[in-house]
Design an enzyme around this catalytic site. Sequence first.
Site, PDB file in Angstrom:
ATOM      1  N   TYR B 130       0.879  -1.242  -0.256  1.00 46.13           N
ATOM      2  CA  TYR B 130      -0.150  -0.068   0.073  1.00 46.13           C
ATOM      3  C   TYR B 130       0.852   1.390  -0.127  1.00 46.13           C
ATOM      4  O   TYR B 130       1.850   1.386   0.690  1.00 46.13           O
ATOM      5  CB  TYR B 130      -0.915  -0.011   1.220  1.00 46.13           C
ATOM      6  CG  TYR B 130      -1.946   1.178   1.101  1.00 46.13           C
ATOM      7  CD1 TYR B 130      -3.188   0.916   0.432  1.00 46.13           C
ATOM      8  CD2 TYR B 130      -1.902   2.513   1.423  1.00 46.13           C
ATOM      9  CE1 TYR B 130      -4.176   1.831   0.315  1.00 46.13           C
ATOM     10  CE2 TYR B 130      -2.547   3.288   1.256  1.00 46.13           C
ATOM     11  CZ  TYR B 130      -3.799   3.049   0.601  1.00 46.13           C
ATOM     12  OH  TYR B 130      -4.786   4.060   0.426  1.00 46.13           O
ATOM     13  N   GLN B 191     -10.918   0.018   0.232  1.00 45.95           N
ATOM     14  CA  GLN B 191     -11.263  -0.782  -0.855  1.00 45.95           C
ATOM     15  C   GLN B 191     -10.015  -1.489  -1.420  1.00 45.95           C
ATOM     16  O   GLN B 191     -10.073  -2.599  -1.939  1.00 45.95           O
ATOM     17  CB  GLN B 191     -12.155   0.041  -1.971  1.00 45.95           C
ATOM     18  CG  GLN B 191     -11.634   1.198  -2.554  1.00 45.95           C
ATOM     19  CD  GLN B 191     -11.511   2.356  -1.592  1.00 45.95           C
ATOM     20  OE1 GLN B 191     -12.018   2.417  -0.473  1.00 45.95           O
ATOM     21  NE2 GLN B 191     -11.250   3.760  -2.156  1.00 45.95           N
ATOM     22  N   GLN B 259      12.519  15.517  12.223  1.00 49.11           N
ATOM     23  CA  GLN B 259      11.466  14.707  12.379  1.00 49.11           C
ATOM     24  C   GLN B 259      10.369  15.305  12.622  1.00 49.11           C
ATOM     25  O   GLN B 259       9.299  15.021  12.132  1.00 49.11           O
ATOM     26  CB  GLN B 259      12.006  14.000  13.950  1.00 49.11           C
ATOM     27  CG  GLN B 259      11.483  12.733  14.217  1.00 49.11           C
ATOM     28  CD  GLN B 259      11.838  11.835  13.149  1.00 49.11           C
ATOM     29  OE1 GLN B 259      12.749  11.969  12.763  1.00 49.11           O
ATOM     30  NE2 GLN B 259      10.894  10.840  12.961  1.00 49.11           N
ATOM     31  N   HIS B 262       7.594  16.013   9.786  1.00 51.60           N
ATOM     32  CA  HIS B 262       6.835  14.899   9.208  1.00 51.60           C
ATOM     33  C   HIS B 262       5.392  15.293   9.304  1.00 51.60           C
ATOM     34  O   HIS B 262       4.460  14.947   8.565  1.00 51.60           O
ATOM     35  CB  HIS B 262       7.177  13.543   9.961  1.00 51.60           C
ATOM     36  CG  HIS B 262       8.249  12.798   9.275  1.00 51.60           C
ATOM     37  ND1 HIS B 262       7.957  12.446   7.931  1.00 51.60           N
ATOM     38  CD2 HIS B 262       9.328  12.462   9.207  1.00 51.60           C
ATOM     39  CE1 HIS B 262       8.930  11.735   7.532  1.00 51.60           C
ATOM     40  NE2 HIS B 262       9.921  11.933   8.556  1.00 51.60           N
ATOM     41  N   GLU B 327      11.872   4.969  17.933  1.00 53.03           N
ATOM     42  CA  GLU B 327      11.836   4.374  16.533  1.00 53.03           C
ATOM     43  C   GLU B 327      13.368   4.894  16.049  1.00 53.03           C
ATOM     44  O   GLU B 327      14.172   3.973  15.440  1.00 53.03           O
ATOM     45  CB  GLU B 327      10.970   5.129  15.673  1.00 53.03           C
ATOM     46  CG  GLU B 327      10.951   4.851  14.260  1.00 53.03           C
ATOM     47  CD  GLU B 327      10.022   5.833  13.218  1.00 53.03           C
ATOM     48  OE1 GLU B 327       9.715   6.634  13.867  1.00 53.03           O
ATOM     49  OE2 GLU B 327       9.720   5.200  12.136  1.00 53.03           O
ATOM     50  N   HIS B 328      13.726   5.944  16.080  1.00 51.50           N
ATOM     51  CA  HIS B 328      15.171   6.481  15.567  1.00 51.50           C
ATOM     52  C   HIS B 328      15.957   6.919  16.992  1.00 51.50           C
ATOM     53  O   HIS B 328      15.360   7.763  17.515  1.00 51.50           O
ATOM     54  CB  HIS B 328      15.217   7.729  14.518  1.00 51.50           C
ATOM     55  CG  HIS B 328      14.390   7.560  13.474  1.00 51.50           C
ATOM     56  ND1 HIS B 328      13.133   7.855  13.200  1.00 51.50           N
ATOM     57  CD2 HIS B 328      14.347   6.692  12.382  1.00 51.50           C
ATOM     58  CE1 HIS B 328      12.483   7.641  12.041  1.00 51.50           C
ATOM     59  NE2 HIS B 328      13.651   6.697  11.530  1.00 51.50           N
ATOM     60  N   ASP B 361      16.885   7.733   6.167  1.00 46.17           N
ATOM     61  CA  ASP B 361      15.350   7.568   5.433  1.00 46.17           C
ATOM     62  C   ASP B 361      15.532   7.208   4.122  1.00 46.17           C
ATOM     63  O   ASP B 361      14.616   6.816   3.292  1.00 46.17           O
ATOM     64  CB  ASP B 361      14.840   9.063   5.599  1.00 46.17           C
ATOM     65  CG  ASP B 361      14.289   9.129   7.029  1.00 46.17           C
ATOM     66  OD1 ASP B 361      13.888   8.264   7.645  1.00 46.17           O
ATOM     67  OD2 ASP B 361      14.090  10.287   7.388  1.00 46.17           O
ATOM     68  N   GLU B 415      -1.212 -35.986  29.053  1.00 42.17           N
ATOM     69  CA  GLU B 415      -2.001 -34.975  28.619  1.00 42.17           C
ATOM     70  C   GLU B 415      -3.296 -35.593  28.023  1.00 42.17           C
ATOM     71  O   GLU B 415      -4.269 -34.807  27.958  1.00 42.17           O
ATOM     72  CB  GLU B 415      -1.150 -34.033  27.480  1.00 42.17           C
ATOM     73  CG  GLU B 415      -0.090 -33.476  27.847  1.00 42.17           C
ATOM     74  CD  GLU B 415       0.688 -32.279  26.832  1.00 42.17           C
ATOM     75  OE1 GLU B 415       0.166 -32.646  25.537  1.00 42.17           O
ATOM     76  OE2 GLU B 415       1.394 -31.609  27.096  1.00 42.17           O
ATOM     77  N   HIS B 420      -2.867 -39.471  20.380  1.00 41.56           N
ATOM     78  CA  HIS B 420      -1.359 -39.044  19.986  1.00 41.56           C
ATOM     79  C   HIS B 420      -0.505 -40.226  20.396  1.00 41.56           C
ATOM     80  O   HIS B 420       0.549 -40.459  19.614  1.00 41.56           O
ATOM     81  CB  HIS B 420      -1.176 -37.898  20.746  1.00 41.56           C
ATOM     82  CG  HIS B 420      -1.632 -36.651  20.226  1.00 41.56           C
ATOM     83  ND1 HIS B 420      -2.781 -36.375  20.099  1.00 41.56           N
ATOM     84  CD2 HIS B 420      -0.921 -35.573  19.963  1.00 41.56           C
ATOM     85  CE1 HIS B 420      -3.173 -35.008  19.636  1.00 41.56           C
ATOM     86  NE2 HIS B 420      -1.773 -34.432  19.625  1.00 41.56           N
TER      87      HIS B 420
END
Lengths: 430, 430
Positions: B130, B191, B259, B262, B327-328, B361, B415, B420
């Site tokens: 995506y 969609q 940063q 963004h 994250e960074h 990046d 068990e 088994h």
Amino acid sequence: MPLRLDARARGFSDAFSRLLAMKREVSEDVDQAVAAIIADVVARGDQAVIDFTRRFDGLELTAQSLRVDEAEIDAAVRACAPGVLDALREAKARIEAYHLRQRPEDALYTDALGVTLGWRWTAVEAVGLYVPGGTASYPSSVLMNAVPAKVAGVPRVVMVVPAPRGELNPLVLAAARLAGVDEVYRIGGAQAVAALAYGTQTIVPVAKIVGPGNAYVAAAKRRVFGQVGIDMIAGPSEVLILADASANPQWLAADLLAQAEHDTAAEAILITDSAELADAVEVAVERRLATLPRADIARASWRDFGAVILVPSLAEAVPLVDRLAPEHLEIEAEGAEGLAAGIRNAGAIFLGAYTPEAIGDYVGGPNHVLPTARSARFSSGLGVLDFMKRTSILKCGPESLRALGPAAIALAEAEGLAAHAGSVGIRLNL
Amino acid sequence: MPLRLDARARGFSDAFSRLLAMKREVSEDVDQAVAAIIADVVARGDQAVIDFTRRFDGLELTAQSLRVDEAEIDAAVRACAPGVLDALREAKARIEAYHLRQRPEDALYTDALGVTLGWRWTAVEAVGLYVPGGTASYPSSVLMNAVPAKVAGVPRVVMVVPAPRGELNPLVLAAARLAGVDEVYRIGGAQAVAALAYGTQTIVPVAKIVGPGNAYVAAAKRRVFGQVGIDMIAGPSEVLILADASANPQWLAADLLAQAEHDTAAEAILITDSAELADAVEVAVERRLATLPRADIARASWRDFGAVILVPSLAEAVPLVDRLAPEHLEIEAEGAEGLAAGIRNAGAIFLGAYTPEAIGDYVGGPNHVLPTARSARFSSGLGVLDFMKRTSILKCGPESLRALGPAAIALAEAEGLAAHAGSVGIRLNL
């Protein structure tokens, strides 16, 4: 009678698609109830956990008795049959040996421009392991979840297991001891998941929660995802057996029923190029069913979700296997290795007549926590990597930044991110 | 003004906990709308996708024009500035070289008992990528998602990107071509996610969907999870800079703003042992803000979510870093490598004064899709493993089954799983 399909018959493609789309789980809508339980544990901590445990497990706890102490685990170990403890030890050693090979390598290298880069793997700082109570309280699952976590280097593994009316399975506690579990709490359900994710006065929160559970546990895991990591949400178990005329129909029947006895929603499928084998297996299943303690469960599973599929040749079965993407795939046929090599989607493959899937459930070494419901198309069984995470590393010097900078600036400007470009440019006097 | 904390001050622990708990995202409740869109795409296929595209993107499509054809991609490549195309090629080559090192090894070995075991990695059969439309349509993200998939060996990578009023970013199409994307469709929103997960008359379904998107896309990914695999749900971006008095305050200010530009929900934090540096950085940020094209966004982010934390020494910052799990993480200080080695939780680490986060990046080589919102505690950045899955392999012979069988039978019986035990016992005449 199970479904019977013939790949050469008219309408096979549609029938096979229906088999793929078959829903085996009724998803209970427990999400609102679970949301309320989680909110209450977040708000009231220990006391909420204690209240839910009284209500759902019929057990009166205090903040002091939430945790199962070492003396109680010692007593549980003493209560286990020595033969079963030996079997647990053997299983633990084999699971550990296999998973030790899964430990990933770090990387750090300097490339032609002088950039140093790579990555480093680190263990998750704390992991919660959910173990169901009652009849589905399996010591083997404790090993399969806790051993890879400890092999990964997780310093703190916390187990929760509900104790309905106070009862705990001694083998589950023995398995926890053997696997190196650090803390055990006698709680379960959504309240235990919430306590692991958010912490209480007594329970320090973890960073990731793994392990199977009922609809409440599954819904709670989905809800706390983000606050903590979670493993896959496991569905009913499945086996697909690929066999030719050389296979022993009695053995195959035993394997199909080993799967079917798990759960009325379990799925056991045989694909073969031998109509004779198919017939013989169906007869053998019926005969063995008569002797099984869990015959009612196995019979329902085999009737509702069992299938026998006849194919012109096993090579032609390979695309069907990939579409089914079975959790467990047994191949009992000439050229099993060659067939296995051509298959993309399967959680685990069991090769040859002497590898019943059940051996992998306990002592083979590989993990028995495997992707169900066709998710082997995109996911793997549990392993050491599920308890680690990778940090990438990058280091430029003045020269390598000068070499790389112009391309970074060009792309940042093309994306309209001037401050990105500026953070590179300022270091190059651009 | 950003938040200013001092680790030596009374009340620091509570203030730091509040910073950790700060919610930066307003989660829109779009789940019901998304459920209806998905159901309609499942029911009506192409025509539902066409109808939603008309409504949400103001674009009239037919089944034939859903796909962006090769001639259109050729034309887009020709429309790109040659310098930017060169930068994209350089980025692609570096990303590919880094990710080639992430390809995992298969294992197959025979242990002392004669059991053959191991695992095999295979690529996911088809992946959907995506790509957001409009201003967040980043060619660098196309490379960061598609290149690892192709390195993993995914035979079919399908990109969807909305084309509001017909417009597509030529650089996005050029990046797709460069990365080896196999099919591109000019659709977006829930969609597009539904079409990738369930397929339509024109679009063959995929097994996994990756890539960022708005609230509708995120909700759709959560809903189709299980039908297909998904990557993480990315939140607003973050940087944490650990710096001592040796750092250049102008450079740090540039990095914090890279940063902050963004997103108003982005987070930029400085931790330092130098009050002078802290002051100088704050002054420099204000000065640079005046010159930034995206100053409004960056100013809001810095004001609402920025923070400057003073610590007695950088060593004492390490546990704070692990709790923030950024994250960074940039480390611009003496002994940066030593500090980095002690940190458990970070998506990516940028070492030294000449490694601004923005270089990572675009052209560093490591992936820029990284865990946000403290999820570096339990998850990793995107990589080759996200496009592969592991199948475990087990093979016993008559002797090794005889060696392992008794332990498996003992555990199965403990068990309560007699079938088994029986599937092992029948092969051993037990």
